[in-house]
Design a protein around this motif. Structure first.
Motif, PDB file in Angstrom:
ATOM      1  N   LEU A 189      21.347  37.634  24.595  1.00 18.23           N
ATOM      2  CA  LEU A 189      22.731  37.734  25.077  1.00 18.23           C
ATOM      3  C   LEU A 189      22.924  36.977  26.381  1.00 18.23           C
ATOM      4  N   GLY A 190      21.944  37.052  27.256  1.00 19.92           N
ATOM      5  CA  GLY A 190      22.039  36.321  28.522  1.00 19.92           C
ATOM      6  C   GLY A 190      22.223  34.836  28.282  1.00 19.92           C
ATOM      7  N   LEU A 191      21.389  34.283  27.411  1.00 24.26           N
ATOM      8  CA  LEU A 191      21.486  32.840  27.141  1.00 24.26           C
ATOM      9  C   LEU A 191      22.820  32.494  26.492  1.00 24.26           C
ATOM     10  N   ALA A 192      23.241  33.326  25.535  1.00 27.62           N
ATOM     11  CA  ALA A 192      24.466  33.004  24.781  1.00 27.62           C
ATOM     12  C   ALA A 192      25.712  33.187  25.645  1.00 27.62           C
ATOM     13  N   LEU A 193      25.744  34.249  26.443  1.00 19.65           N
ATOM     14  CA  LEU A 193      26.950  34.526  27.235  1.00 19.65           C
ATOM     15  C   LEU A 193      27.079  33.593  28.431  1.00 19.65           C
ATOM     16  N   LEU A 194      25.950  33.261  29.044  1.00 22.94           N
ATOM     17  CA  LEU A 194      26.002  32.480  30.279  1.00 22.94           C
ATOM     18  C   LEU A 194      25.891  30.977  30.032  1.00 22.94           C
ATOM     19  N   GLY A 195      25.275  30.586  28.926  1.00 21.98           N
ATOM     20  CA  GLY A 195      25.136  29.158  28.624  1.00 21.98           C
ATOM     21  C   GLY A 195      24.295  28.414  29.644  1.00 21.98           C
ATOM     22  N   GLU A 196      23.390  29.156  30.299  1.00 22.78           N
ATOM     23  CA  GLU A 196      22.547  28.501  31.320  1.00 22.78           C
ATOM     24  C   GLU A 196      21.441  27.689  30.669  1.00 22.78           C
ATOM     25  N   LYS A 197      20.993  26.676  31.414  1.00 22.64           N
ATOM     26  CA  LYS A 197      19.903  25.833  30.933  1.00 22.64           C
ATOM     27  C   LYS A 197      18.590  26.612  31.050  1.00 22.64           C
ATOM     28  N   LEU A 198      17.850  26.744  29.959  1.00 15.81           N
ATOM     29  CA  LEU A 198      16.551  27.406  29.988  1.00 15.81           C
ATOM     30  C   LEU A 198      15.474  26.324  30.011  1.00 15.81           C
ATOM     31  N   PRO A 199      14.745  26.204  31.118  1.00 12.13           N
ATOM     32  CA  PRO A 199      13.712  25.158  31.174  1.00 12.13           C
ATOM     33  C   PRO A 199      12.624  25.405  30.126  1.00 12.13           C
ATOM     34  N   ALA A 200      12.017  24.315  29.666  1.00 13.55           N
ATOM     35  CA  ALA A 200      10.990  24.420  28.610  1.00 13.55           C
ATOM     36  C   ALA A 200       9.849  25.335  29.031  1.00 13.55           C
ATOM     37  N   THR A 201       9.484  25.316  30.318  1.00 12.07           N
ATOM     38  CA  THR A 201       8.373  26.168  30.777  1.00 12.07           C
ATOM     39  C   THR A 201       8.712  27.636  30.534  1.00 12.07           C
ATOM     40  N   GLN A 202       9.960  28.000  30.871  1.00 14.18           N
ATOM     41  CA  GLN A 202      10.364  29.404  30.688  1.00 14.18           C
ATOM     42  C   GLN A 202      10.514  29.735  29.203  1.00 14.18           C
ATOM     43  N   ALA A 203      11.000  28.759  28.430  1.00 18.20           N
ATOM     44  CA  ALA A 203      11.117  28.988  26.980  1.00 18.20           C
ATOM     45  C   ALA A 203       9.751  29.330  26.394  1.00 18.20           C
ATOM     46  N   ALA A 204       8.716  28.649  26.886  1.00 18.67           N
ATOM     47  CA  ALA A 204       7.361  28.934  26.400  1.00 18.67           C
ATOM     48  C   ALA A 204       6.900  30.305  26.896  1.00 18.67           C
ATOM     49  N   GLU A 205       7.172  30.597  28.184  1.00 20.58           N
ATOM     50  CA  GLU A 205       6.773  31.916  28.726  1.00 20.58           C
ATOM     51  C   GLU A 205       7.452  33.050  27.961  1.00 20.58           C
ATOM     52  N   TRP A 206       8.681  32.851  27.569  1.00 18.54           N
ATOM     53  CA  TRP A 206       9.435  33.888  26.863  1.00 18.54           C
ATOM     54  C   TRP A 206       9.085  33.984  25.374  1.00 18.54           C
ATOM     55  N   GLY A 207       8.317  33.029  24.880  1.00 17.53           N
ATOM     56  CA  GLY A 207       7.953  33.063  23.463  1.00 17.53           C
ATOM     57  C   GLY A 207       9.016  32.472  22.551  1.00 17.53           C
ATOM     58  N   LEU A 208       9.936  31.699  23.139  1.00 18.25           N
ATOM     59  CA  LEU A 208      10.963  31.048  22.310  1.00 18.25           C
ATOM     60  C   LEU A 208      10.367  29.864  21.560  1.00 18.25           C
ATOM     61  N   ILE A 209       9.360  29.257  22.157  1.00 14.11           N
ATOM     62  CA  ILE A 209       8.721  28.076  21.563  1.00 14.11           C
ATOM     63  C   ILE A 209       7.210  28.245  21.620  1.00 14.11           C
ATOM     64  N   TRP A 210       6.523  27.363  20.884  1.00 17.10           N
ATOM     65  CA  TRP A 210       5.063  27.470  20.820  1.00 17.10           C
ATOM     66  C   TRP A 210       4.412  27.032  22.129  1.00 17.10           C
ATOM     67  N   ARG A 211       4.814  25.881  22.662  1.00 19.95           N
ATOM     68  CA  ARG A 211       4.088  25.345  23.803  1.00 19.95           C
ATOM     69  C   ARG A 211       4.958  24.356  24.578  1.00 19.95           C
ATOM     70  N   CYS A 212       4.755  24.335  25.881  1.00 19.89           N
ATOM     71  CA  CYS A 212       5.374  23.321  26.738  1.00 19.89           C
ATOM     72  C   CYS A 212       4.243  22.477  27.317  1.00 19.89           C
ATOM     73  N   VAL A 213       4.373  21.164  27.238  1.00 21.21           N
ATOM     74  CA  VAL A 213       3.295  20.299  27.742  1.00 21.21           C
ATOM     75  C   VAL A 213       3.869  19.288  28.738  1.00 21.21           C
TER      76      VAL A 213
END
Ligand code: T3D
Length: 263
Positions: A162-186
């Protein structure tokens, strides 16, 4: 086949589809939808392809819908966005999920709007450190589409979704990886080599098993435990007769590397 808005190649089992409108951050116009649809149809009919890499040219992965195609002047008839989703985005996301081979989302740069959710539809997502994910929809008066409202809560839980959808903020790839949204950030400088290594590894893997894994993981999102164990039983039975299983066991016993053929 030559395309106007993408490049599409296949070599050594690795199909690579590159969104190629870098001046518009690879946002989708009608031609790009048509090109992608054609390439995915060719891929579905291609027995030699064992992994698909989906990436973008230039500094972006994909900025979603090309907004310069969307007239909002008061005196002009508006585009029917539902029709656009039905005709373009829905079949695209479902085609990626349905493909019998793994789809590696190689997020080279910003992934925004539908572009972010197309990345999330991939089976494995690796992102460059400078990349980011933006649920840009609410910024322009829309809601996340292309499966965004389905993927986000499942991958992240409701608070972050909800935070991402409501606020539309940019989620950096490093945080996306920390949050488990993606497999890996390199790191940016390691990104191409990492993508190539992952793709080569997947292309050399037991393709039938990867297909069953992909399908089972998708089914798990709605199955009961009993249904899922039944599914595992049936899939394992099928895989137990595959040439790659015989090769995997033989290679293990002989203490050598397996040579999987995807059969
Ligand atoms: O309509 C339907 O069919 C329904 C379905 C909708 C699905 C959707 O995807 S709706 C959401 C559409 N996408 C967006 O709202 C994202 C818009 N873009 C941005 O917010 C930002 O560009 C980014 C966060 C992605 C990147 O920001 P930044 O600062 O790195 O780059 P920039 O300077 O904004 O963009 C670079 C260029 O790309 C720029 O052009 P210019 O000024 O150099 O000539 C910009 O206008 C262009 N661009 C970026 N995104 C789009 C775009 N042009 C058209 N459409 C875009 N989506």
């Amino acid at each position: 086949m030559t395309y106007q808005t993408i490049t599409y190649t296949r070599a050594d089992g690795v199909a690579r589809l590159t969104l190629n409108r870098p001046e518009r951050l690879n946002s989708f116009n009608a031609q790009m939808h048509e090109d992608v649809r054609h390439a995915l149809a060719a891929l579905e009919a291609d027995d030699e392809a064992r992994v698909l890499v989906l990436t973008g040219a230039g500094r972006g992965f994909c900025a979603g819908q090309d907004l310069s195609d969307r007239t909002v002047a008061p005196d002009v008839v508006r585009a029917d966005l539902g029709e656009s989703i039905e005709r373009h985005y829905k079949p695209l996301v479902l085609a990626l999920r349905r493909l019998p081979i793994p789809v590696l989302g190689a997020v080279n740069g910003v992934a925004a709007g539908a572009g972010a959710n197309i990345a999330l539809a991939c089976d494995l997502v690796v992102a460059a450190r400078s990349a980011s994910f933006v649920q840009a929809f609410a910024r322009i008066g829309l809601l996340p589409d292309s499966g965004g409202t389905w993927f986000l809560p499942r991958l992240l839980g409701p608070a972050r979704a909800l935070g991402l959808a409501l606020l539309g903020e940019k989620l950096p790839a490093t945080q996306a990886a920390e949050w488990g949204l993606i497999w890996r950030c390199v790191e940016d400088e390691d990104f191409s080599a990492e993508v190539d290594a992952l793709a080569a590894g997947l292309a050399a893997a037991p393709t039938l098993a990867l297909r069953q894994i992909k399908q089972a993981m998708q089914a798990a999102w709605h199955n009961t435990l009993q249904q899922q164990i039944d599914l595992e039983r049936d899939a394992q039975r099928e895989l137990g007769y595959s040439a790659d299983y015989a090769e995997g066991v033989a290679a293990f016993m002989a203490k050598r590397e397996p040579r999987f053929t995807g059969r």
